[in-house]
Scaffold this motif. Structure first.
Motif, mmCIF file in Angstrom:
data_model
loop_
_atom_site.group_PDB
_atom_site.id
_atom_site.type_symbol
_atom_site.label_atom_id
_atom_site.label_comp_id
_atom_site.label_asym_id
_atom_site.label_seq_id
_atom_site.Cartn_x
_atom_site.Cartn_y
_atom_site.Cartn_z
ATOM 1 N N GLU A 166 0.907 -1.249 -0.068
ATOM 2 C CA GLU A 166 0.008 -0.123 0.033
ATOM 3 C C GLU A 166 0.740 1.215 -0.091
ATOM 4 N N ARG A 167 1.986 1.129 0.746
ATOM 5 C CA ARG A 167 2.780 2.568 0.871
ATOM 6 C C ARG A 167 3.524 2.581 -0.295
ATOM 7 N N TYR A 168 3.985 1.516 -0.901
ATOM 8 C CA TYR A 168 5.030 1.487 -1.771
ATOM 9 C C TYR A 168 4.765 0.320 -2.856
ATOM 10 N N PRO A 169 3.759 0.767 -3.705
ATOM 11 C CA PRO A 169 3.517 -0.672 -4.689
ATOM 12 C C PRO A 169 4.513 -1.099 -5.554
ATOM 13 N N GLN A 170 5.940 -0.572 -5.542
ATOM 14 C CA GLN A 170 7.153 -1.237 -6.084
ATOM 15 C C GLN A 170 7.593 -2.414 -5.250
ATOM 16 N N THR A 171 7.316 -2.488 -4.029
ATOM 17 C CA THR A 171 7.931 -3.357 -3.282
ATOM 18 C C THR A 171 7.631 -4.802 -3.835
ATOM 19 N N LEU A 172 8.846 -5.577 -3.686
ATOM 20 C CA LEU A 172 8.746 -7.156 -3.934
ATOM 21 C C LEU A 172 8.820 -7.837 -2.721
ATOM 22 N N ILE A 173 7.779 -8.932 -2.619
ATOM 23 C CA ILE A 173 7.491 -9.679 -1.385
ATOM 24 C C ILE A 173 8.337 -11.136 -1.905
ATOM 25 N N CYS A 174 9.091 -11.376 -1.208
ATOM 26 C CA CYS A 174 9.667 -13.007 -1.317
ATOM 27 C C CYS A 174 9.373 -13.798 -0.227
ATOM 28 N N ARG A 175 8.597 -14.855 -0.650
ATOM 29 C CA ARG A 175 8.092 -15.703 0.453
ATOM 30 C C ARG A 175 9.036 -16.815 0.505
ATOM 31 N N MET A 176 9.573 -16.975 1.676
ATOM 32 C CA MET A 176 10.710 -18.006 1.812
ATOM 33 C C MET A 176 10.077 -19.444 2.479
ATOM 34 N N PRO A 177 10.848 -20.556 2.068
ATOM 35 C CA PRO A 177 10.165 -21.697 2.849
ATOM 36 C C PRO A 177 11.247 -21.955 4.109
ATOM 37 N N LEU A 178 10.926 -23.073 4.762
ATOM 38 C CA LEU A 178 11.795 -23.500 5.797
ATOM 39 C C LEU A 178 13.300 -23.563 5.325
ATOM 40 N N MET A 179 14.203 -22.828 5.998
ATOM 41 C CA MET A 179 15.602 -22.667 5.467
ATOM 42 C C MET A 179 16.261 -23.508 6.675
ATOM 43 N N PHE A 180 17.451 -24.025 5.996
ATOM 44 C CA PHE A 180 18.485 -24.847 6.813
ATOM 45 C C PHE A 180 19.962 -24.441 6.459
ATOM 46 N N GLY A 181 20.733 -24.806 7.339
ATOM 47 C CA GLY A 181 22.144 -24.415 7.249
ATOM 48 C C GLY A 181 23.053 -24.279 8.479
ATOM 49 N N VAL A 182 24.222 -23.850 8.305
ATOM 50 C CA VAL A 182 24.967 -23.587 9.796
ATOM 51 C C VAL A 182 25.577 -22.161 9.685
ATOM 52 N N VAL A 183 24.958 -21.630 10.801
ATOM 53 C CA VAL A 183 25.543 -20.303 10.942
ATOM 54 C C VAL A 183 25.881 -20.176 12.469
ATOM 55 N N PRO A 184 26.898 -20.251 12.916
ATOM 56 C CA PRO A 184 27.331 -20.203 14.371
ATOM 57 C C PRO A 184 26.409 -19.580 15.282
ATOM 58 N N HIS A 185 26.532 -17.907 14.680
ATOM 59 C CA HIS A 185 25.705 -17.177 15.864
ATOM 60 C C HIS A 185 24.256 -16.889 15.621
ATOM 61 N N ALA A 186 23.760 -17.767 14.577
ATOM 62 C CA ALA A 186 22.401 -17.509 14.235
ATOM 63 C C ALA A 186 21.838 -18.947 13.666
ATOM 64 N N PRO A 187 21.498 -20.086 14.529
ATOM 65 C CA PRO A 187 21.312 -21.197 14.250
ATOM 66 C C PRO A 187 20.155 -21.727 13.513
ATOM 67 N N SER A 188 20.084 -22.524 12.732
ATOM 68 C CA SER A 188 18.793 -22.894 11.808
ATOM 69 C C SER A 188 18.208 -24.000 12.808
ATOM 70 N N PHE A 189 16.928 -24.577 12.515
ATOM 71 C CA PHE A 189 16.423 -25.826 13.460
ATOM 72 C C PHE A 189 17.419 -26.807 13.121
#
Ligand SMILES: NC(=O)c1ccc[n+]([C@@H]2O[C@H](COP(=O)([O-])OP(=O)(O)OC[C@H]3O[C@@H](n4cnc5c(N)ncnc54)[C@H](OP(=O)(O)O)[C@@H]3O)[C@@H](O)[C@H]2O)c1
Length: 299
Positions: free
Chosen positions: A157-180
């Motif tokens: 509504e505020r900015y019709p040029q916005t692109l929305i990316c809908r993400m699924p469940l994500m996995f990987g290894v990031v020590p300070h931000a762990p995934s499930f």
């Protein structure tokens, strides 16, 4: 007219949530093509080739100041309180980061007329009619999903040029931000049993593939795009891939049902995404088996 130095300098990309699981992958992948400014909040992290700045995005004056100081050419908004049980327990406190900060960022990007990409979620759907494409109506069943829908709709509504990316469940290894996935590995390594839902389905993707998909989509226009992985699978099936890759016996897994577990935030049964639009644009995420063997071979 731009001087030759300005013309050669990569464009500036502001990434919020840079210290989070997806944000860290985004910064790592974007820094070869962009001058990356990552926004962190409580985690003071460094990513090679990126400049980091710490801002509470709920503080609107600071957010405005940040945009004025950096003057980005594009923005990816990945910051959020992304844990459904926290949003369920604290709907007002989480509204300010998940919804209000998103709305303000959209207004600020509209003023500058620059590309803006919101990271949203498959949890905007109720899980009853999968797979979900970009044209399906949203139908969230928990507060987190409701807040993401409010962010999506209010930003458009505020900015019709916005692109929305809908993400699924994500996995990987990031020590300070762990995934499930990291908590699953910890339990396996500790010799604990691993109960996993046999009746909850997603289209999981690795953090690296997710980030590449987001960067591919950036600047490709407005509207909605789904960035699910190529495989639809239950949490239990994900666990099977994980134990196979790590060489644990399959007997360590225990199948369970959503109804067996008391969850504070309702869980949809199957929010698998139909990502054929993204695939047609060149998004090519690895299968779960391929991604796990690459990720776990180097960790
Ligand atoms: N993880 C998934 O499987 C998944 C699936 C679908 C969609 N998503 C969406 O993907 C995005 C990223 O998720 P994620 O898993 O990477 O999340 P995450 O690891 O929990 O990271 C959240 C990020 O938001 C930042 N943040 C939180 N409150 C903030 C505030 N008040 N001001 C500034 N920054 C703040 C955090 O900063 P600090 O850590 O520095 O405090 C962190 O960088 C979210 O929009 C989420 O809804 C995630």
């Amino acid at each position: 007219m731009l001087g030759s130095q300005d013309a050669l300098r990569p464009k500036k990309l502001l990434i919020t949530g840079a210290s989070g699981f997806l944000g860290w992958h985004l910064c790592s992948e974007a820094q070869s093509d962009w001058q990356v400014f990552g926004v962190t909040y409580t985690h003071d992290i460094k990513v090679s080739g990126c400049s980091m700045v710490s801002v509470d995005l709920r503080d609107f004056a600071s957010l405005k100041q940040l945009m004025q100081a950096i003057q980005p050419d594009a923005v990816i908004h990945a910051a959020a309180q992304a844990r459904p049980h926290v949003c369920q327990a604290q709907p007002q406190a989480t509204f300010s980061i998940n919804v209000e900060a998103s709305w303000l960022l959209a207004a600020l990007c509209a003023d500058q007329n620059i590309p803006l990409l919101l990271i949203s979620t498959d949890l905007v759907f109720d899980g009853q009619h999968p797979p979900y494409s970009e044209t399906d109506a949203v139908s969230p069943i928990n507060r987190y999903g409701e807040q993401k829908v409010m962010a999506e709709q209010g930003m458009v509504e505020r900015y019709p040029q916005t692109l929305i990316c809908r993400m699924p469940l994500m996995f990987g290894v990031v020590p300070h931000a762990p995934s499930f996935m990291q908590s699953l590995i910890q339990k396996l390594q500790a010799g604990q049993p691993l109960p996993l839902f046999e009746d909850e389905f997603r289209t999981p993707v690795s953090g690296f593939d997710a980030a590449r998909g987001v960067l591919m989509a950036l600047g490709k226009g407005k509207g909605y795009i789904h960035l699910g992985g190529p495989d639809r699978m239950s949490r239990y099936e994900f666990g099977q891939h994980l134990v196979n890759t790590l060489g644990f016996p399959i007997s360590r897994l225990q199948g369970c049902l959503q109804a067996d577990v008391d969850c504070s935030a309702p869980r949809p049964a199957d929010v698998s995404l139909d990502s054929s639009l993204a695939f047609s644009l060149g998004y090519a995420p690895q299968s779960v088996a391929q991604a796990l063997s690459c990720l776990l071979a180097v960790t």
